[in-house]
Design a protein around this motif. Sequence first.
Motif, short mmCIF file in Angstrom:
data_model
loop_
_atom_site.label_atom_id
_atom_site.label_comp_id
_atom_site.label_asym_id
_atom_site.label_seq_id
_atom_site.Cartn_x
_atom_site.Cartn_y
_atom_site.Cartn_z
N PHE A 173 -24.23 15.47 26.29
CA PHE A 173 -25.12 14.65 25.48
C PHE A 173 -24.85 14.87 23.99
N ILE A 174 -24.79 13.80 23.26
CA ILE A 174 -24.51 13.73 21.82
C ILE A 174 -23.08 14.15 21.51
N SER A 227 -20.18 14.35 23.28
CA SER A 227 -19.04 13.59 23.78
C SER A 227 -19.08 12.15 23.30
N GLY A 228 -18.11 11.79 22.48
CA GLY A 228 -17.97 10.43 21.98
C GLY A 228 -16.54 9.96 22.15
N PHE A 279 -17.84 10.77 28.97
CA PHE A 279 -19.00 10.81 28.07
C PHE A 279 -20.21 10.21 28.78
N ASN A 313 -25.02 8.23 25.41
CA ASN A 313 -24.59 8.62 24.06
C ASN A 313 -24.32 7.41 23.18
N ASN A 366 -18.51 15.62 18.62
CA ASN A 366 -19.59 15.12 17.77
C ASN A 366 -20.72 16.15 17.76
N TRP A 394 -30.52 19.05 23.28
CA TRP A 394 -29.24 18.51 22.84
C TRP A 394 -29.21 18.28 21.33
N LYS A 395 -30.26 17.71 20.75
CA LYS A 395 -30.26 17.46 19.31
C LYS A 395 -30.64 18.72 18.53
#
Length: 319
Positions: free
Chosen positions: A20-21, A23-24, A40, A44, A214, A280-281
């Motif tokens: 989460f967040i 993987s981009g 990903f 996301n 990311n 995650w954040k």
Amino acid sequence: MSLPPILRDLPLPVVGSPMFIVSGPELVIAQCKAGIVGTFPALNARPAEMLEKWIVRIKLELEEYQKANPDKKVAPFGVNQICHPSNDRLQHDMEVCVKHEVPIIITSLQANQQVYDATHSYGGIILHDVINIRHAKKAISMGADGIIAVCTGAGGHAGRLSPFALIPEIRQFFDGPLLLSGSIATGRAVAAAQAIGADMAYIGTRFIASEEANAEDGYKQEIVESAGKDIVYSSLFTGVHGNYLRGSIEKAGLDPDNLPEADKTSMNFGSGGNTDAKAWKDIWGAGQGVGSIDSSPSVETIVSELKREYDEACSRLTR
């Protein structure tokens, strides 16, 4: 049963887990170029319309790279779908994946027949992550092509079972593609996963501390500076037990040694958390393999090091 063609003959038997967040497109593309499967979470890509743009970008860049480098093995990519009632994007996101024929769909939290059927309609494969035998048998009965055994020590949502317990038990009734997740941060650990019966390793935490991830610099630095003792296992943040970095919990003003439990009725994935500090954040996920991570280089460098360690370990085992 051998691996499906899409997963065969990779330079390194590794799938980069969807984070989460973190993987981009940049991380996924770098992983695939380096020869490991990049994935990903669909969630996301925000807003939802961004998912199609991400998938198109990944496909185009990998196709162009393969044409320019015909002698290299470019790995396929995958999208993770959270099959839980809190995910109100599931139908939309699967329609996008079907439209663009995403080769690998990873399902989490629940086995979903509609997702399985939609993926198989165009020849894609389903990998389903599990933490116990009951979940594995259910997913296989519904048509999952492969199983990801998420064992103790894995980053994010993780189980309690040792891989030395879960992998052999799954092998008693399933001879298909089997991946192992849990504290795998070195090429030696990849070889060990195969030695106990898995086909591939499923690695996340090692790639948080990569140039393409990311993740904010503080997150990457804490990965580099942490050890296994700094991983806290808690259900508080999403309602499902997961592993998180102690330092991020403390920065959120919480006591990592005295976190309340959250039952499954509070499962919350749409917003990423059940507290003001969001999973995650603000509360950073990581696995117990952080003690083996001491740098934050490019994905290419990480995979090269993993490959060197893997080859050395395999040679040692066969001597």
